[in-house]
Write a protein that holds these residues in place. Structure first.
Motif, short mmCIF file in Angstrom:
data_model
loop_
_atom_site.label_atom_id
_atom_site.label_comp_id
_atom_site.label_asym_id
_atom_site.label_seq_id
_atom_site.Cartn_x
_atom_site.Cartn_y
_atom_site.Cartn_z
N HIS A 284 16.28 17.26 26.79
CA HIS A 284 16.01 17.76 28.14
C HIS A 284 15.79 19.27 28.13
O HIS A 284 16.75 20.04 28.20
CB HIS A 284 17.20 17.39 29.05
CG HIS A 284 16.97 17.67 30.50
ND1 HIS A 284 17.22 16.74 31.49
CD2 HIS A 284 16.53 18.78 31.15
CE1 HIS A 284 16.94 17.26 32.66
NE2 HIS A 284 16.53 18.51 32.49
N HIS B 190 12.74 21.96 29.82
CA HIS B 190 11.45 22.19 30.51
C HIS B 190 10.70 23.26 29.73
O HIS B 190 11.25 24.34 29.48
CB HIS B 190 11.70 22.66 31.93
CG HIS B 190 12.48 21.68 32.76
ND1 HIS B 190 11.90 20.85 33.68
CD2 HIS B 190 13.80 21.37 32.77
CE1 HIS B 190 12.82 20.08 34.24
NE2 HIS B 190 14.00 20.38 33.70
N HIS C 17 15.65 13.28 37.14
CA HIS C 17 16.69 14.25 37.51
C HIS C 17 17.47 13.70 38.71
O HIS C 17 16.87 13.43 39.76
CB HIS C 17 16.07 15.58 37.92
CG HIS C 17 15.64 16.45 36.79
ND1 HIS C 17 14.63 16.13 35.94
CD2 HIS C 17 16.10 17.68 36.37
CE1 HIS C 17 14.47 17.09 35.05
NE2 HIS C 17 15.35 18.05 35.29
N HIS D 229 20.75 15.13 33.81
CA HIS D 229 22.03 15.60 34.37
C HIS D 229 22.93 14.41 34.70
O HIS D 229 23.66 13.97 33.84
CB HIS D 229 21.83 16.52 35.60
CG HIS D 229 21.03 17.73 35.28
ND1 HIS D 229 21.55 18.78 34.59
CD2 HIS D 229 19.72 18.04 35.52
CE1 HIS D 229 20.62 19.70 34.42
NE2 HIS D 229 19.49 19.27 34.98
N ASP E 263 18.12 22.57 29.13
CA ASP E 263 17.43 22.57 30.43
C ASP E 263 16.36 23.66 30.54
O ASP E 263 15.17 23.38 30.34
CB ASP E 263 18.45 22.66 31.58
CG ASP E 263 17.94 22.06 32.89
OD1 ASP E 263 16.86 21.44 32.88
OD2 ASP E 263 18.62 22.21 33.92
ZN LIG Z 1 15.89 19.71 34.05
#
Ligand SMILES: [Zn+2]
Ligand SMILES: Nc1ncnc2[nH]cnc12
Length: 322
Positions: A11, A13, A189, A213, A270
């Motif tokens: 995970h 971005h 998410h 998450h 993240d």
């Molecule tokens: Zn994320």
């Protein structure tokens, strides 16, 4: 010390991994004033909404196919240097469209970065196309159609990110149907900004194999048991959760309780520089803030390989590298 451990990240971005120094150089190259969003070497935001705005502004200084190749290669090489063998990057072809580059050139740049990094260090990587909730259901369906149509072997998953408080999961169900039909892995998410209900909704409506998450599931222990029974994998990002004040501190973060309850958990970063973290730090937090043994950390890494959106030969090759 976790430097001796192999690492996996499910995970992250892509634009969220942009090093501030690279973003600054890009902004200068294109004569863009990034100072409201990047000051003294750090990204500037104060809550989830302003983080998303900062993220979108930072993304705009990456404009060409080569910019995306460089960004991708830079991040993957940072991961490889700390012993990471596999990375899934969350990408937004819509963003390529918005900046006028086009979705295909955006994805091609990212794929070139993956090829370059793999040639240098052997790191394996895949892409998860994401829709952004704050751009509305039509845009999310467009992202799913793009991912389904692309038939790109590096695009193996579909996600829903962005402003979790906008709309309900059901509003985006069609996008997930399209992605599922195309054989893509599904993750969403949920349980980050919104409470346990958003995780329950994701399970009821989409039933993804993973949740991004999902940590606020801890507010409902029946739901935690359901997640454990289903075997749904949580992509837990502790540093992000603390930076965004989802929990006040690591002592109250539910990662150990979720693991203890039998939930399959993994650790990721993240949007690392936005949250003053890195995958290296997340592994160190696992050991030092949460007190996990090397064996427990390895177990989470193996869970990451089990849940990775890859074909079986690649999964077995990753296990062999552990
Ligand atoms: Zn994320
Ligand atoms: N942590 C996060 N939650 C939702 N959407 C995001 N987009 C980038 N980072 C995100």
């Amino acid at each position: 010390m976790t430097s001796h451990l192999k690492k996996v990240e499910l995970h992250c971005h892509l634009e969220g991994a942009a090093p501030p120094t690279l973003t600054l150089a890009q902004a200068r190259k294109y004569n863009i004033d990034i100072s409201p969003y990047l000051a003294d070497g750090a990204y500037v935001w104060h809550d989830f909404a302003s983080f998303l705005q900062c993220y979108d502004k930072v993304s705009e200084v990456y404009k060409t196919e080569e910019d995306y190749a460089l960004l991708t290669e830079t991040y993957l090489e940072e991961l490889a240097a700390i012993g990471t063998i596999y990375s899934e990057l969350i990408v937004s072809p819509d963003h390529g469209k918005r900046i006028g580059l086009g979705a295909d050139a955006y994805i091609e740049g990212v794929c070139e970065g993956i090829r370059r990094a793999k040639a240098k260090s052997g790191i394996e990587a895949r892409l998860i196309v994401t829709g952004e909730r704050h751009f509305g259901p039509e845009s999310v369906i467009g992202a799913a159609e793009y991912a389904a149509r692309a038939k790109n072997p590096l695009i193996t998953g579909f996600n829903l990110a962005g402003e979790e408080r906008m709309g309900r999961v059901a509003d985006y169900a069609r996008a997930f149907d399209i992605a599922r039909h195309a054989g893509l892995g599904l993750t969403i998410h949920a349980g980050e900004v919104c409470g346990a209900f958003s995780v329950a909704e994701a399970l009821d409506v989409v039933r993804p194999s993973r949740i991004g998450h999902g940590v606020r599931a801890i507010e409902d222990m029946d739901l935690v048991r359901r997640i454990a029974d289903l075997g749904t994998v949580l992509e837990v990002c502790p540093g992000s959760n603390i930076a965004l004040s989802v929990f006040p501190d690591f002592a109250s973060h539910p990662l150990p309780r979720l693991k203890e309850a039998g939930v399959r958990v993994t650790i990721s970063s993240d949007d690392p520089p936005f949250f003053h973290t890195s995958l290296k730090r997340e592994y160190e937090l696992a050991a030092e803030a949460f007190g996990f043994s090397d064996a427990a950390i390895d177990e989470m890494t193996r869970t990451g390989i089990e849940a990775a959106f890859v074909d079986e030969p690649t999964r077995q090759a990753l296990f062999a590298r552990m």
